[in-house]
Write a protein that holds these residues in place. Structure first.
Motif, PDB file in Angstrom:
ATOM      1  N   ARG A  13      -1.094  -2.053   1.031  1.00 42.18           N
ATOM      2  CA  ARG A  13      -0.634  -0.541   1.424  1.00 42.18           C
ATOM      3  C   ARG A  13      -1.783   0.208   1.947  1.00 42.18           C
ATOM      4  NH1 ARG A  13       1.645   1.815  -3.534  1.00 42.18           N
ATOM      5  NH2 ARG A  13      -0.279   2.982  -3.788  1.00 42.18           N
ATOM      6  N   GLU A  14      -3.114   0.214   1.208  1.00 42.46           N
ATOM      7  CA  GLU A  14      -4.146   0.938   1.685  1.00 42.46           C
ATOM      8  C   GLU A  14      -4.528   0.543   2.923  1.00 42.46           C
ATOM      9  OE1 GLU A  14      -5.168   3.887   0.378  1.00 42.46           O
ATOM     10  OE2 GLU A  14      -3.333   4.172  -0.711  1.00 42.46           O
TER      11      GLU A  14
ATOM     12  N   MET B  89      -5.745   2.359  -9.758  1.00 44.46           N
ATOM     13  CA  MET B  89      -5.816   1.603  -8.460  1.00 44.46           C
ATOM     14  C   MET B  89      -6.520   2.545  -7.374  1.00 44.46           C
ATOM     15  SD  MET B  89      -2.646  -0.883  -8.222  1.00 44.46           S
ATOM     16  CE  MET B  89      -2.049  -2.034  -9.444  1.00 44.46           C
ATOM     17  N   GLN B  90      -6.285   3.729  -7.393  1.00 41.62           N
ATOM     18  CA  GLN B  90      -6.684   4.771  -6.613  1.00 41.62           C
ATOM     19  C   GLN B  90      -8.186   4.745  -6.291  1.00 41.62           C
ATOM     20  OE1 GLN B  90      -3.565   4.779  -7.570  1.00 41.62           O
ATOM     21  NE2 GLN B  90      -2.450   4.863  -5.840  1.00 41.62           N
TER      22      GLN B  90
ATOM     23  N   PHE C  90      -0.949  -2.866  -3.563  1.00 41.05           N
ATOM     24  CA  PHE C  90      -1.921  -1.804  -3.304  1.00 41.05           C
ATOM     25  C   PHE C  90      -2.768  -1.814  -2.429  1.00 41.05           C
ATOM     26  CE2 PHE C  90      -5.765   0.611  -4.355  1.00 41.05           C
ATOM     27  CZ  PHE C  90      -5.375   1.825  -4.182  1.00 41.05           C
TER      28      PHE C  90
ATOM     29  N   ASP D 178      -1.058   1.686 -10.461  1.00 43.04           N
ATOM     30  CA  ASP D 178      -1.055   2.544  -9.462  1.00 43.04           C
ATOM     31  C   ASP D 178      -0.623   3.997  -9.802  1.00 43.04           C
ATOM     32  OD1 ASP D 178      -0.096   3.432  -6.820  1.00 43.04           O
ATOM     33  OD2 ASP D 178       0.456   1.650  -6.215  1.00 43.04           O
TER      34      ASP D 178
END
Length: 301
Positions: A298-299, A157-158, A295, A189
């Motif tokens: 959060r980002e 996901m990053q 995710f 993640d």
């Protein structure tokens, strides 16, 4: 799956001050790539559980609670000091190498001789034992160590965050560029990958197998673009490229043979290679893996 462009980016900081400088005895965990996407999370998880950690990176950048040590796959002179006192190791392959075994296998033989008994290797769901790139290291690992595990995460996901390629193209023109067509991916993640790595490194019973890691559902890049657009409120689209177009796009930044390999992985996605999920994260950590929507929230936050 982790993209090598995102692995183990060393910072320019130096120094070795830590919360536990006396780690030259036995039973330390060596984390290679300790400033990278998974390595820094693995280090934090180990430190939180009270383990002694030797945090290895090219610059020996300080990492909270760990002993920072200099390490470079291409400089064997750095290997012995990094290995001092370590009986377990987390292995992130050399950044951008299409033949990581050339450096990794000599190091692993030295690690075994130095007293490392358990090794946990970061590979990819797209690369089986004996396959290209780190697949050869995967194949050799069980013969080198009595205790081992190979983490085979799906795409990170990053890759949609920070300085990763998809994040850059989203910021620049609101576009995700792939050759994956309508193929789906069980995006995972890095927090969950690290949590599994900590268990594989420290549980009394070693996994002694490969572990495919995914998020809770498989999504196409069209799905991912729609979720990012919904959460962030900005227009994001997925641009479908051919294999050749993506290969040439990568080749502007990295060596051609590596660009061909990465574009080929996208083509495999289009053929359904990553359209699956696993229960590994929940089975090893006791909690469900994080969703792509969580995710992005959060980002974005």
């Amino acid at each position: 799956m982790s993209r090598p462009l995102n692995h183990s980016e060393a910072t320019s900081a130096t120094g070795t001050g830590t919360a536990d400088d006396d780690d030259t005895g036995a039973d330390a965990v060596l984390v290679i790539g300790a400033t990278g996407t998974t390595g820094r999370r693995v280090t934090a998880g180990l430190v939180a559980e009270g383990h002694r950690v030797r945090a290895a990176s090219r610059s020996a950048a300080p990492v909270g609670g760990a002993r920072a040590v200099r390490f470079d796959w291409n400089e064997p002179a750095t290997w012995d000091d990094a290995l001092r006192g370590a009986d377990r190791a987390y292995l992130v392959p050399p950044v951008g190498s299409s033949d990581p075994a050339a450096a990794m296998l000599p190091f692993l033989r030295r690690a075994r001789a130095a007293g490392v008994r358990r090794a946990v290797l970061l590979s990819s769901s797209a690369i089986p034992a004996g396959g290209p790139a780190v697949g050869r290291v995967h194949q050799e690992l069980p013969g080198l160590f009595d205790e081992w595990a190979v983490l085979r995460p799906s795409w990170f996901m990053q890759n949609f965050a920070g300085s990763a390629p998809h994040a850059r193209s989203i910021r620049e023109d609101g576009t995700i560029w792939t050759a994956s067509g309508d193929g789906r991916v069980g995006f995972v993640d890095a927090e969950d990958i690290a949590a599994v790595a900590v268990r594989a490194l420290t549980d009394a019973r070693s996994p002694d197998t490969d572990l495919v890691l995914t998020g809770p559902q498989a999504l196409s890049y069209d799905d991912a673009a729609a979720i990012i657009a919904e959460v962030t409120g900005r227009a994001v689209t997925h641009r479908h490229l051919t294999f050749e177009q993506l290969r040439d796009r990568w080749a502007a930044e990295i060596p051609l043979d590596f660009a061909v390999m990465l574009a080929g992985m996208d083509r495999a996605i289009a053929d359904g290679s990553e359209d699956h999920t696993s229960d590994t994260v929940e089975r090893l950590t006791g909690r469900a893996p994080g969703s792509f929507r969580a995710f992005v929230r959060r980002e974005a936050g």
